[in-house]
Design a protein around this motif. Structure first.
Motif, PDB file in Angstrom:
ATOM      1  N   CYS A 176       1.003  -1.302  -0.210  1.00  0.00           N
ATOM      2  CA  CYS A 176       0.054   0.021   0.006  1.00  0.00           C
ATOM      3  C   CYS A 176       0.710   1.103  -0.023  1.00  0.00           C
ATOM      4  CB  CYS A 176      -1.023   0.116   1.144  1.00  0.00           C
ATOM      5  SG  CYS A 176      -1.998   1.518   1.397  1.00  0.00           S
ATOM      6  N   SER A 177       0.610   2.175  -0.974  1.00  0.00           N
ATOM      7  CA  SER A 177       1.402   3.404  -1.085  1.00  0.00           C
ATOM      8  C   SER A 177       1.136   4.186  -0.047  1.00  0.00           C
ATOM      9  CB  SER A 177       1.405   3.912  -2.400  1.00  0.00           C
ATOM     10  OG  SER A 177      -0.069   4.253  -2.869  1.00  0.00           O
ATOM     11  N   ILE A 178      -0.092   3.968   0.860  1.00  0.00           N
ATOM     12  CA  ILE A 178      -0.325   4.990   1.593  1.00  0.00           C
ATOM     13  C   ILE A 178       0.310   4.442   3.002  1.00  0.00           C
ATOM     14  CG2 ILE A 178      -2.309   5.521   3.304  1.00  0.00           C
ATOM     15  CD1 ILE A 178      -4.039   5.800   1.014  1.00  0.00           C
ATOM     16  N   ASN A 179       0.128   3.242   3.333  1.00  0.00           N
ATOM     17  CA  ASN A 179       0.275   2.714   4.927  1.00  0.00           C
ATOM     18  C   ASN A 179       1.960   2.203   4.878  1.00  0.00           C
ATOM     19  OD1 ASN A 179      -2.040   3.292   6.066  1.00  0.00           O
ATOM     20  ND2 ASN A 179      -2.943   1.409   4.863  1.00  0.00           N
TER      21      ASN A 179
ATOM     22  N   GLU B 142       4.734  10.967   6.666  1.00  0.00           N
ATOM     23  CA  GLU B 142       4.743  11.978   7.861  1.00  0.00           C
ATOM     24  C   GLU B 142       6.151  12.291   8.418  1.00  0.00           C
ATOM     25  OE1 GLU B 142       2.841  12.088  12.063  1.00  0.00           O
ATOM     26  OE2 GLU B 142       1.429  12.245  10.777  1.00  0.00           O
ATOM     27  N   ARG B 143       6.940  11.004   8.487  1.00  0.00           N
ATOM     28  CA  ARG B 143       8.335  11.337   8.741  1.00  0.00           C
ATOM     29  C   ARG B 143       9.196  12.130   7.996  1.00  0.00           C
ATOM     30  NH1 ARG B 143      10.761   5.715   9.373  1.00  0.00           N
ATOM     31  NH2 ARG B 143      11.955   6.263   7.372  1.00  0.00           N
ATOM     32  N   HIS B 144       8.619  12.078   6.694  1.00  0.00           N
ATOM     33  CA  HIS B 144       9.476  13.201   5.901  1.00  0.00           C
ATOM     34  C   HIS B 144       8.833  14.319   5.555  1.00  0.00           C
ATOM     35  CE1 HIS B 144      12.498   9.992   4.732  1.00  0.00           C
ATOM     36  NE2 HIS B 144      11.384   9.150   4.795  1.00  0.00           N
ATOM     37  N   GLY B 145       7.890  14.824   6.535  1.00  0.00           N
ATOM     38  CA  GLY B 145       7.377  16.088   6.509  1.00  0.00           C
ATOM     39  C   GLY B 145       5.858  16.211   5.317  1.00  0.00           C
ATOM     40  N   ILE B 146       5.594  15.002   4.932  1.00  0.00           N
ATOM     41  CA  ILE B 146       4.510  15.291   4.154  1.00  0.00           C
ATOM     42  C   ILE B 146       2.907  15.063   4.864  1.00  0.00           C
ATOM     43  CG2 ILE B 146       3.433  14.158   2.220  1.00  0.00           C
ATOM     44  CD1 ILE B 146       5.902  15.282   1.410  1.00  0.00           C
ATOM     45  N   GLY B 147       2.270  15.888   5.039  1.00  0.00           N
ATOM     46  CA  GLY B 147       1.195  16.023   5.941  1.00  0.00           C
ATOM     47  C   GLY B 147      -0.079  15.487   5.494  1.00  0.00           C
ATOM     48  N   SER B 148      -0.340  15.030   4.435  1.00  0.00           N
ATOM     49  CA  SER B 148      -1.353  14.297   3.765  1.00  0.00           C
ATOM     50  C   SER B 148      -1.196  13.083   2.823  1.00  0.00           C
ATOM     51  CB  SER B 148      -2.325  15.206   3.070  1.00  0.00           C
ATOM     52  OG  SER B 148      -3.518  14.498   2.780  1.00  0.00           O
ATOM     53  N   VAL B 149      -1.862  12.209   3.016  1.00  0.00           N
ATOM     54  CA  VAL B 149      -1.677  10.888   1.988  1.00  0.00           C
ATOM     55  C   VAL B 149      -2.345  10.839   1.035  1.00  0.00           C
ATOM     56  CG1 VAL B 149      -0.366   9.502   3.968  1.00  0.00           C
ATOM     57  CG2 VAL B 149      -2.755   9.065   3.766  1.00  0.00           C
ATOM     58  N   LYS B 150      -3.346  11.970   0.762  1.00  0.00           N
ATOM     59  CA  LYS B 150      -4.376  12.035  -0.388  1.00  0.00           C
ATOM     60  C   LYS B 150      -3.229  11.995  -1.694  1.00  0.00           C
ATOM     61  CE  LYS B 150      -8.554  13.741   1.292  1.00  0.00           C
ATOM     62  NZ  LYS B 150      -9.568  13.069   0.232  1.00  0.00           N
ATOM     63  N   LEU B 151      -3.745  11.176  -2.497  1.00  0.00           N
ATOM     64  CA  LEU B 151      -2.740  11.231  -3.778  1.00  0.00           C
ATOM     65  C   LEU B 151      -2.421  12.499  -4.525  1.00  0.00           C
ATOM     66  CD1 LEU B 151      -1.098   9.419  -5.651  1.00  0.00           C
ATOM     67  CD2 LEU B 151      -3.258   8.698  -6.954  1.00  0.00           C
ATOM     68  N   GLY B 152      -3.597  13.304  -4.571  1.00  0.00           N
ATOM     69  CA  GLY B 152      -3.712  14.432  -5.279  1.00  0.00           C
ATOM     70  C   GLY B 152      -2.535  15.366  -4.482  1.00  0.00           C
TER      71      GLY B 152
ATOM     72  N   LEU C 217       1.320  14.124  -4.991  1.00  0.00           N
ATOM     73  CA  LEU C 217       1.700  14.281  -6.230  1.00  0.00           C
ATOM     74  C   LEU C 217       2.257  15.870  -6.298  1.00  0.00           C
ATOM     75  CD1 LEU C 217       2.317  13.084  -8.909  1.00  0.00           C
ATOM     76  CD2 LEU C 217       0.192  14.059  -9.704  1.00  0.00           C
ATOM     77  N   MET C 218       1.322  16.813  -5.610  1.00  0.00           N
ATOM     78  CA  MET C 218       1.578  18.287  -5.637  1.00  0.00           C
ATOM     79  C   MET C 218       2.726  18.599  -4.568  1.00  0.00           C
ATOM     80  SD  MET C 218      -1.016  21.541  -4.904  1.00  0.00           S
ATOM     81  CE  MET C 218      -1.118  20.813  -3.367  1.00  0.00           C
ATOM     82  N   GLU C 219       2.605  18.068  -3.277  1.00  0.00           N
ATOM     83  CA  GLU C 219       3.600  18.643  -2.160  1.00  0.00           C
ATOM     84  C   GLU C 219       5.030  17.626  -2.775  1.00  0.00           C
ATOM     85  OE1 GLU C 219       4.820  20.191   1.177  1.00  0.00           O
ATOM     86  OE2 GLU C 219       3.126  20.931   0.034  1.00  0.00           O
ATOM     87  N   HIS C 220       4.678  16.392  -2.937  1.00  0.00           N
ATOM     88  CA  HIS C 220       6.248  15.605  -2.862  1.00  0.00           C
ATOM     89  C   HIS C 220       6.735  15.728  -4.407  1.00  0.00           C
ATOM     90  CE1 HIS C 220       9.008  12.511  -2.157  1.00  0.00           C
ATOM     91  NE2 HIS C 220       8.370  11.620  -3.209  1.00  0.00           N
ATOM     92  N   ALA C 221       5.879  15.960  -5.338  1.00  0.00           N
ATOM     93  CA  ALA C 221       6.731  15.583  -6.614  1.00  0.00           C
ATOM     94  C   ALA C 221       6.400  16.848  -7.419  1.00  0.00           C
ATOM     95  CB  ALA C 221       5.736  14.312  -7.446  1.00  0.00           C
TER      96      ALA C 221
ATOM     97  N   PRO D  41      12.298  11.016  -5.090  1.00  0.00           N
ATOM     98  CA  PRO D  41      12.925  10.999  -4.031  1.00  0.00           C
ATOM     99  C   PRO D  41      12.538  12.004  -2.911  1.00  0.00           C
ATOM    100  CG  PRO D  41      14.321  11.176  -5.710  1.00  0.00           C
ATOM    101  CD  PRO D  41      13.159  11.195  -6.337  1.00  0.00           C
ATOM    102  N   PHE D  42      12.669  11.748  -1.703  1.00  0.00           N
ATOM    103  CA  PHE D  42      12.256  12.624  -0.409  1.00  0.00           C
ATOM    104  C   PHE D  42      13.433  13.681  -0.480  1.00  0.00           C
ATOM    105  CE2 PHE D  42       9.870   8.964   1.393  1.00  0.00           C
ATOM    106  CZ  PHE D  42       8.694   9.632   1.356  1.00  0.00           C
ATOM    107  N   ALA D  43      13.007  15.080  -0.445  1.00  0.00           N
ATOM    108  CA  ALA D  43      13.682  15.932  -0.235  1.00  0.00           C
ATOM    109  C   ALA D  43      14.680  15.995   1.002  1.00  0.00           C
ATOM    110  CB  ALA D  43      12.831  17.633  -0.365  1.00  0.00           C
ATOM    111  N   ASP D  44      14.312  15.447   1.918  1.00  0.00           N
ATOM    112  CA  ASP D  44      15.207  15.499   3.189  1.00  0.00           C
ATOM    113  C   ASP D  44      16.349  14.338   3.034  1.00  0.00           C
ATOM    114  OD1 ASP D  44      13.597  13.371   3.503  1.00  0.00           O
ATOM    115  OD2 ASP D  44      12.981  13.853   5.658  1.00  0.00           O
ATOM    116  N   ASP D  45      16.064  13.429   2.725  1.00  0.00           N
ATOM    117  CA  ASP D  45      17.261  12.464   2.766  1.00  0.00           C
ATOM    118  C   ASP D  45      17.640  11.625   1.626  1.00  0.00           C
ATOM    119  OD1 ASP D  45      15.293  10.515   2.561  1.00  0.00           O
ATOM    120  OD2 ASP D  45      15.587   9.555   4.619  1.00  0.00           O
TER     121      ASP D  45
END
Length: 174
Positions: free
Chosen positions: A111-114, A119-129, A132-136, A159-163
């Motif tokens: 599961c790409s949510i669970n 959250e550990r990488h600073g992403i506040g929501s797991v909604k796909l939209g 895509l916007m916040e992470h990619a 890739p995550f921006a933090d690590d």
């Protein structure tokens, strides 16, 4: 990667109206996505009118699904070649797919949510939209199965921006 659009939330009472699968390959230890195959997407007539909320959400209409049926042989062929089935919210997609296509019951699921520590990488929501916007840094219209699959694969490859770690690697580790 798989996604379904359905007539509602209950796999025991509701039906799949759209199915999409996008085969992809990845490095087993790195999680780096190395190839994205051709999407397969298909509509299916649920045998009853679509709820207006589903039409509003998906933009799939009764006319679009009328007389349509997902090709079981094509889905079976795709399923047979998969070592891992990934869905964004597998708790939702998995029971629908296992009930409709028995080949999914024999597969390992992720599961790409669970299975990704967003959250550990600073992403506040797991909604796909949002992912895509916040992470990619991209935008798309959600709730069409093929688009959702392609968007989720892109999110898992970014890739995550933090690590600099890749979400797909986290998913595989989980």
């Amino acid at each position: 990667f798989v996604d379904v659009e359905t007539t509602g939330m209950q796999w025991t009472a509701d039906r799949i109206i759209e199915f999409a699968a996008v085969p992809f390959t990845f490095g087993g230890s790195s999680g780096t996505i190395t190839k994205v195959g051709l999407p397969f997407a298909s509509l299916e007539d649920p045998g009853r009118p679509l709820p207006q909320e589903i039409v509003r959400l998906t933009h799939i209409t009764d006319d679009m699904v009328a007389g349509q049926r997902i090709d079981d042989a094509q889905v079976d062929a795709l399923t047979r070649t998969a070592d891992l089935v990934v869905a964004h919210n597998a708790r939702f997609d998995r029971p629908f797919l296992e009930a409709r296509f028995p080949g999914f019951t024999e597969k390992h699921w992720a599961c790409s949510i669970n299975d990704v520590p967003w959250e550990r990488h600073g992403i506040g929501s797991v909604k796909l939209g949002w992912l895509l916007m916040e992470h990619a840094g991209l935008y798309f219209r959600a709730h069409r199965a093929e688009d959702d699959c392609l968007a989720a694969i892109h999110v898992l490859a970014t890739p995550f921006a933090d690590d600099g770690s890749v979400p797909m690697r986290h998913l595989l580790t989980a």
